[in-house]
Design a protein around this motif. Structure first.
Motif, PDB file in Angstrom:
ATOM      1  N   ALA A 148      -7.370   2.946  24.574  1.00 31.34           N
ATOM      2  CA  ALA A 148      -7.951   1.972  25.512  1.00 31.34           C
ATOM      3  C   ALA A 148      -9.410   1.677  25.170  1.00 31.34           C
ATOM      4  O   ALA A 148      -9.843   0.515  25.186  1.00 31.34           O
ATOM      5  CB  ALA A 148      -7.822   2.495  26.943  1.00 31.34           C
ATOM      6  N   VAL A 204      -3.890   1.462  17.717  1.00 30.18           N
ATOM      7  CA  VAL A 204      -4.601   0.454  18.507  1.00 30.18           C
ATOM      8  C   VAL A 204      -4.070  -0.975  18.291  1.00 30.18           C
ATOM      9  O   VAL A 204      -4.094  -1.796  19.211  1.00 30.18           O
ATOM     10  CB  VAL A 204      -6.124   0.579  18.270  1.00 30.18           C
ATOM     11  CG1 VAL A 204      -6.491   0.254  16.831  1.00 30.18           C
ATOM     12  CG2 VAL A 204      -6.901  -0.266  19.239  1.00 30.18           C
ATOM     13  N   LYS A 249      -9.583  -0.503  22.224  1.00 31.23           N
ATOM     14  CA  LYS A 249      -9.205  -1.881  22.547  1.00 31.23           C
ATOM     15  C   LYS A 249     -10.216  -2.565  23.451  1.00 31.23           C
ATOM     16  O   LYS A 249     -10.159  -3.781  23.658  1.00 31.23           O
ATOM     17  CB  LYS A 249      -7.828  -1.893  23.233  1.00 31.23           C
ATOM     18  CG  LYS A 249      -6.692  -1.576  22.281  1.00 31.23           C
ATOM     19  CD  LYS A 249      -5.340  -1.908  22.867  1.00 31.23           C
ATOM     20  CE  LYS A 249      -5.122  -3.405  22.913  1.00 31.23           C
ATOM     21  NZ  LYS A 249      -3.722  -3.752  23.225  1.00 31.23           N
ATOM     22  N   SER A 290      -4.158   0.822  28.252  1.00 29.17           N
ATOM     23  CA  SER A 290      -4.382   0.105  26.986  1.00 29.17           C
ATOM     24  C   SER A 290      -3.575  -1.191  26.918  1.00 29.17           C
ATOM     25  O   SER A 290      -3.762  -1.996  26.016  1.00 29.17           O
ATOM     26  CB  SER A 290      -3.994   0.987  25.790  1.00 29.17           C
ATOM     27  OG  SER A 290      -2.587   0.963  25.611  1.00 29.17           O
TER      28      SER A 290
END
Ligand code: M6R
Length: 368
Positions: A348, A221, A351, A249
């Protein structure tokens, strides 16, 4: 309706076993594909085809790339694949014995339609097959032959179940073509059909690795970049894994054929460049392992999507995740892609991006 899932994308990922089964449904009888599934004139049109030209964009293009490996390897049928926006702005040679295959989830992608219309106006004799998920679409209306993917509506901008069902549809095309042209023995045909019928269960099993994939996502991440490597039919899956990750992402991700490493991308490798490989136990694994050793020697952390037979064990910066049991030539790319979808999804979500509606993108790209 997200059906209890947090996002449409996750719902659609989980719908894949059913979507694949629906795409197979009614197209196979007594272990053999029914060429009429492509339309009443399909048998006559397929008989004279000497080459296949696939045209598509984005994820659909990656499905076409996978099919090229299958058609040439299994049928010996020359197959090309090109992104629509390039195909229709050059002067491609399209011979009369070509079958033009247009792949599109929406059937409204501007470049794909433009490519179809360009071929239509220059080569009116060339048969056009649409593999599409939208029955009322322009693409379906304008094609001679149609095979609908029965994925059901795909809402998330990131395409998931459309890809899996396109691959299943392309496998049906391979079977139909092989049958009509006599290039597939009955035994191999039956073996491929039996393999296709196992995919829904294998896809279901691949989904059970969700929490292990989430653990890998946590390690990705904070990265700025990621490199996806595959060989053979897993090269397009590497491209698709990278597309999914970058699209939702916003991590810069690239897919490469593993054998190209020394021709450039190896220069990017250091401890900040995670490398994701797709590593089924096949005759290319030894080659892929030496590519993995090359990136590991330069400090990269490796994330290996393997099958249960892949002879590789996890180490400190080498995470090996067996995601499936034995897979065949046709099922492997479909199955290995599913954990990569989940990986992109979890990164994603971690995040906090808008998973179903990534910035700057539209579900259907109806303008060039
Ligand atoms: O509707 P289409 O299959 O023609 O769409 C093609 C691409 O726009 C599409 O696959 C796009 O790349 C996706 N957002 C990828 O997840």
């Amino acid at each position: 309706d997200r059906g209890g899932f947090k996002h449409f994308m996750l719902k659609e990922i989980h719908e894949q076993p059913r979507a694949i089964a629906d795409t197979l449904e009614g197209r196979i009888s007594e272990g053999r594909v029914l060429p009429a599934a492509f339309g009443v004139t399909a048998e006559a049109r397929f008989a004279d085809v000497a080459r296949i030209q696939i045209v598509a964009c984005g994820t659909s293009y990656h499905a076409g790339m996978v099919a090229r490996y299958w058609f040439e390897d299994i049928l010996g049928l020359p197959t090309s694949v090109e992104v629509s926006s390039e195909f229709h702005y050059r002067n491609p040679v399209v011979s009369r014995d070509t079958l033009l295959v247009m792949l599109s989830q929406s059937g409204e992608t501007a470049d794909t339609l433009a490519a179809l219309r360009m071929v239509r106006s220059r080569h009116p004799d060339v048969p056009v097959l649409a593999i599409c998920n939208a029955p009322e679409s322009s693409l379906v209306r304008e094609s001679d032959l149609v095979l609908m993917t029965h994925a059901g509506p795909e809402i998330s901008v990131a395409s998931t179940k459309a890809f899996s069902t396109q691959l299943v549809s392309l496998a049906l095309l391979l079977l139909a073509m092989g049958r009509v042209q006599g290039t597939l023995s009955e035994e191999i045909e039956r073996r491929i059909v039996a393999g296709l019928e196992k995919i829904p269960a294998l896809a279901q099993a691949a989904l059970t690795h969700d929490s292990a994939i989430l653990a890998l996502a946590e390690r990705l991440v904070d990265k700025q970049h990621a490199l996806f490597l595959g060989r053979g039919v897993m090269f397009p899956i590497a491209l698709e894994g990278a597309l999914k990750l970058k699209e939702i992402s916003y991590i810069h991700a690239e897919g490469y054929p593993a054998g190209e490493l020394k021709h450039g991308p190896l220069a990017l490798i250091d401890e900040n460049m995670p490398v994701i490989t797709i590593a089924p136990q096949n005759d290319l694994l030894e080659k892929l392992k030496s590519n993995m050793a090359e990136v590991a020697a330069r400090g990269a952390e490796l994330f290996v999507f393997a099958d249960e037979r892949t002879a590789l064990a996890s180490e400190e910066r080498l995470h090996v995740l067996p995601v499936t049991s034995h897979v065949g030539r046709i099922s492997a790319p479909i199955i290995f892609n599913i954990p990569l979808q989940l990986l992109a999804y979890h990164v994603a979500v971690l995040k906090g991006t808008d998973v179903d509606q990534p910035r700057n993108l539209a579900k259907s790209v109806t303008v060039e």
